[in-house]
Design a protein around this motif. Structure first.
Motif, PDB file in Angstrom:
ATOM      1  N   UNK A  91     -31.098  -6.130 -27.290  1.00 14.40           N
ATOM      2  CA  UNK A  91     -32.225  -6.762 -26.630  1.00 14.40           C
ATOM      3  C   UNK A  91     -31.915  -6.889 -25.137  1.00 14.40           C
ATOM      4  N   UNK A  92     -32.920  -6.643 -24.315  1.00 16.92           N
ATOM      5  CA  UNK A  92     -32.801  -6.747 -22.868  1.00 16.92           C
ATOM      6  C   UNK A  92     -33.941  -7.600 -22.316  1.00 16.92           C
ATOM      7  N   UNK A  93     -33.842  -7.954 -21.048  1.00 11.95           N
ATOM      8  CA  UNK A  93     -34.950  -8.612 -20.366  1.00 11.95           C
ATOM      9  C   UNK A  93     -36.041  -7.571 -20.146  1.00 11.95           C
ATOM     10  N   UNK A  94     -37.288  -7.952 -20.406  1.00 12.51           N
ATOM     11  CA  UNK A  94     -38.424  -7.082 -20.115  1.00 12.51           C
ATOM     12  C   UNK A  94     -38.965  -7.468 -18.745  1.00 12.51           C
ATOM     13  N   UNK A  95     -39.158  -6.480 -17.883  1.00 12.87           N
ATOM     14  CA  UNK A  95     -39.703  -6.720 -16.551  1.00 12.87           C
ATOM     15  C   UNK A  95     -41.124  -6.166 -16.501  1.00 12.87           C
ATOM     16  N   UNK A  96     -42.064  -7.005 -16.063  1.00 15.38           N
ATOM     17  CA  UNK A  96     -43.456  -6.595 -15.942  1.00 15.38           C
ATOM     18  C   UNK A  96     -44.000  -6.967 -14.577  1.00 15.38           C
ATOM     19  N   UNK A  97     -44.982  -6.230 -14.117  1.00 12.13           N
ATOM     20  CA  UNK A  97     -45.737  -6.631 -12.943  1.00 12.13           C
ATOM     21  C   UNK A  97     -46.915  -7.434 -13.469  1.00 12.13           C
ATOM     22  N   UNK A  98     -47.049  -8.660 -12.986  1.00  8.10           N
ATOM     23  CA  UNK A  98     -48.123  -9.517 -13.454  1.00  8.10           C
ATOM     24  C   UNK A  98     -47.889 -10.959 -13.078  1.00  8.10           C
ATOM     25  N   UNK A  99     -48.628 -11.824 -13.736  1.00  5.89           N
ATOM     26  CA  UNK A  99     -48.619 -13.256 -13.453  1.00  5.89           C
ATOM     27  C   UNK A  99     -47.936 -13.986 -14.595  1.00  5.89           C
ATOM     28  N   UNK A 100     -46.848 -14.663 -14.312  1.00  3.27           N
ATOM     29  CA  UNK A 100     -46.098 -15.374 -15.353  1.00  3.27           C
ATOM     30  C   UNK A 100     -46.890 -16.521 -15.969  1.00  3.27           C
ATOM     31  N   UNK A 101     -47.967 -16.966 -15.317  1.00  4.29           N
ATOM     32  CA  UNK A 101     -48.777 -18.040 -15.910  1.00  4.29           C
ATOM     33  C   UNK A 101     -49.732 -17.499 -16.974  1.00  4.29           C
ATOM     34  N   UNK A 102     -49.794 -16.196 -17.122  1.00  2.72           N
ATOM     35  CA  UNK A 102     -50.575 -15.586 -18.206  1.00  2.72           C
ATOM     36  C   UNK A 102     -49.638 -14.659 -18.978  1.00  2.72           C
ATOM     37  N   UNK A 103     -48.715 -15.250 -19.746  1.00  2.00           N
ATOM     38  CA  UNK A 103     -47.683 -14.453 -20.416  1.00  2.00           C
ATOM     39  C   UNK A 103     -48.259 -13.498 -21.461  1.00  2.00           C
ATOM     40  N   UNK A 104     -47.651 -12.335 -21.555  1.00  2.00           N
ATOM     41  CA  UNK A 104     -48.116 -11.296 -22.478  1.00  2.00           C
ATOM     42  C   UNK A 104     -47.436 -11.446 -23.834  1.00  2.00           C
ATOM     43  N   UNK A 105     -48.022 -10.796 -24.815  1.00  2.00           N
ATOM     44  CA  UNK A 105     -47.417 -10.757 -26.135  1.00  2.00           C
ATOM     45  C   UNK A 105     -47.987 -11.783 -27.091  1.00  2.00           C
ATOM     46  N   UNK A 106     -47.524 -11.691 -28.319  1.00  2.00           N
ATOM     47  CA  UNK A 106     -47.983 -12.565 -29.394  1.00  2.00           C
ATOM     48  C   UNK A 106     -46.994 -13.709 -29.612  1.00  2.00           C
ATOM     49  N   UNK A 107     -47.462 -14.729 -30.284  1.00  2.00           N
ATOM     50  CA  UNK A 107     -46.594 -15.820 -30.709  1.00  2.00           C
ATOM     51  C   UNK A 107     -46.411 -16.903 -29.664  1.00  2.00           C
TER      52      UNK A 107
END
Length: 170
Positions: free
Chosen positions: A1-17
């Motif tokens: 497992x690694x850190x996932x890096x995304x371009x976006x806004x951390x106040x609208x987190x992606x993914x489920x759960x």
């Protein structure tokens, strides 16, 4: 497992759960610059809880973490890992202004402690952790020192971590 890096806004987190949005706060009760402004635009609870926590003094110190629920399966982690704040005149701490002192207010040992506490909360909530590049903006830290702390405390414990970078402005 690694850190996932995304371009976006951390106040609208992606993914489920379930998700925890983590950020760094200071130990003098100041809230109003940096990533906290994005948090306050979305939810009022994290700022109100932080200010009350500071006023009460109860368990408020470097290395402490406050988890604030802002939605169903969504929390914000206020992590106290910055000693004072940098101003144009110097470093403002709980004991006053150190004129001309422009040292970085981040405290890596406090951040490591916060991340260990956050990992326990993430496991308890079965939550992924989402954050901007904590500690590198107003806190004055370097990602080269912060990333290994995140890997050690969370990634190595199989906690999914996503780090968000804002889109570049051209």
């Amino acid at each position: 497992m690694n850190i996932t890096y995304l371009v976006g806004d951390a106040t609208t987190p992606s993914g489920e759960g379930p998700k925890i949005i983590a950020h760094i706060t200071n130990d003098i009760g100041a809230w109003g610059r940096g990533f906290v402004t994005a948090i306050s635009r979305r939810w009022r609870e994290p700022e109100a809880a932080y200010r009350e926590w500071y006023r009460s003094g109860k368990d408020f110190a470097l290395g402490a973490v406050q988890i604030v629920q802002v939605g169903d399966g969504l929390w914000v982690a206020n992590m106290v890992a910055q000693q004072g704040i940098r101003t144009t005149r110097g470093l403002r701490t709980a004991t006053g202004l150190r004129q001309g002192d422009h040292s970085a207010p981040i405290r890596y040992d406090a951040l490591a402690q916060c991340l260990r506490i956050l990992a326990k909360d993430a496991i308890a909530h079965r939550a992924s952790v989402h954050m901007p590049r904590i500690g590198v903006g107003l806190s004055g830290g370097t990602w080269e020192r912060i990333e290994p702390l995140i890997i050690e405390s969370m990634v190595n414990r199989q906690i999914a971590v996503t780090v968000y970078d804002l889109p570049s402005r051209r």
